[in-house]
Design an enzyme around this catalytic site. Structure first.
Site, PDB file in Angstrom:
ATOM      1  N   TYR A 169      71.574  75.445  31.916  1.00  0.00           N
ATOM      2  CA  TYR A 169      70.584  74.434  32.273  1.00  0.00           C
ATOM      3  C   TYR A 169      70.841  73.121  31.521  1.00  0.00           C
ATOM      4  O   TYR A 169      70.800  72.034  32.100  1.00  0.00           O
ATOM      5  CB  TYR A 169      69.196  74.976  31.946  1.00  0.00           C
ATOM      6  CG  TYR A 169      68.042  74.051  32.211  1.00  0.00           C
ATOM      7  CD1 TYR A 169      67.643  73.764  33.514  1.00  0.00           C
ATOM      8  CD2 TYR A 169      67.328  73.477  31.163  1.00  0.00           C
ATOM      9  CE1 TYR A 169      66.559  72.931  33.763  1.00  0.00           C
ATOM     10  CE2 TYR A 169      66.241  72.636  31.398  1.00  0.00           C
ATOM     11  CZ  TYR A 169      65.867  72.373  32.696  1.00  0.00           C
ATOM     12  OH  TYR A 169      64.799  71.547  32.934  1.00  0.00           O
ATOM     13  N   LYS A 173      71.762  69.547  33.202  1.00  0.00           N
ATOM     14  CA  LYS A 173      70.907  68.382  33.022  1.00  0.00           C
ATOM     15  C   LYS A 173      71.634  67.246  32.308  1.00  0.00           C
ATOM     16  O   LYS A 173      71.367  66.068  32.570  1.00  0.00           O
ATOM     17  CB  LYS A 173      69.648  68.780  32.254  1.00  0.00           C
ATOM     18  CG  LYS A 173      68.691  69.657  33.065  1.00  0.00           C
ATOM     19  CD  LYS A 173      68.331  69.026  34.394  1.00  0.00           C
ATOM     20  CE  LYS A 173      67.164  69.714  35.070  1.00  0.00           C
ATOM     21  NZ  LYS A 173      66.855  69.109  36.406  1.00  0.00           N
TER      22      LYS A 173
END
Length: 312
Positions: A169, A173
């Site tokens: 993640y 991002k």
């Protein structure tokens, strides 16, 4: 009664992940401000399974009930075809696309040394590639139309800080921020802006953040900032990343070199060992400070609970 002029009157905005949480709040806010909205949501559970179009249809029904215009597109944005379909739906239905907002995301948490290829690929594909597929298709239209357009990506503080158990993640991002900066540089001459929002709000995904968050807010708190970035009022704002949490809006710094050493010729490892620590040093990761703060908070809370239990 005449409706007040909206921030997004006559604009067409496509929003991914718009069936729930922040995406839904953004879709409703855009419609309230006068935009026609393409509501994309694959309808999956938090781990990326169980696709359904019902959530997108429900948001469209809300917008139409309030007098707005919207159309649902239930599609997997990790594919190039889906990105094209979302944008083409806007063009076919309304004749243009003025804004693209990529909110859709999933979580598959695991420590790095235990993370599977599937867990890595699924998160990267949804967050990073999913932003690319929509931005790629939208920018191809925006650069040729009057008025350009606005791209808004969703990132996270862990994309800049790192994460204990969300390497996939965090990498996705962080990649989103780099994509936004590249889009801002490459599309500026066409009148297309690109910015990122790092939200902190109570959502299905935030409920799974290990240890919780130091600050939080509501999904609806995020929407006004997105509306602003999509509007003509933000035509000169591009390449920026903003945190939004509750009533707080914060600007992230751009990465820059902060200290350096220079010599004629090549450094040897021993010279670097002798010189680098004092002359350049390190820039301590904020996440280490954050972890320490959360540990102290957890320890204090635990001590209070134990004290209260002893007094009963």
């Amino acid at each position: 009664m005449v409706r007040p002029v909206g921030f997004l009157d006559d604009k067409v905005i496509a929003i991914t992940g718009a069936g729930r949480g922040i995406g839904r709040a953004v879709a409703l806010a855009c419609a309230q401000e006068g935009a026609a909205v393409i509501v994309n949501d694959y309808g999956v559970s938090i781990d990326g399974s169980e696709p359904s179009s019902e959530v997108a249809d429900a948001v469209v029904a809300e917008i139409e009930a309030a007098g707005g215009s919207a159309i649902a597109v239930a599609d997997d944005i990790s594919t190039m075809e889906a990105g094209e379909r979302i944008v083409q739906t806007a063009v076919d239905k309304y004749g243009r696309i003025d804004g693209a907002v990529c909110v859709a995301g999933i979580l598959r948490e695991r420590m790095l040394f235990n993370m599977s290829e599937e867990e890595w690929d699924g998160v990267i594909d949804t967050h990073l590639k999913g932003t690319f597929t929509v931005f790629r298709a939208a920018s191809a239209v925006m650069r040729k139309q009057d008025g350009g357009g606005a791209l808004v990506a969703f990132t996270s503080g862990v994309g800049m800080w790192g994460s204990v158990s969300q390497a996939n993640y965090a990498a996705a991002k962080g990649g989103v921020v780099a994509l936004v900066r590249s889009a801002a540089v490459g599309l500026q001459k066409y009148g297309v802006t690109a910015n990122a929002v790092a939200p902190v709000a109570n959502t299905r995904m935030s409920a799974n953040v290990p240890g919780g968050t130091a600050e939080t807010g509501a999904a609806e708190d995020i929407a006004p900032m997105v509306v602003y970035l999509l509007s003509d009022a933000a035509r000169d704002v591009t390449g920026q990343t903003y945190t939004v949490v509750g009533g707080k809006v914060a600007l992230w710094s751009q990465p820059r070199e902060i200290r350096s050493i220079v010599k004629d010729g090549r450094w040897t490892p021993q010279e670097l060992a002798d010189t680098l620590p004092a002359a350049v040093g390190v820039d301590r990761m904020p996440m280490f400070e954050y972890i320490e703060m959360m540990q102290k908070r957890s320890g204090a809370s635990g001590a209070e609970e134990r004290k209260a239990a002893a007094q009963q």
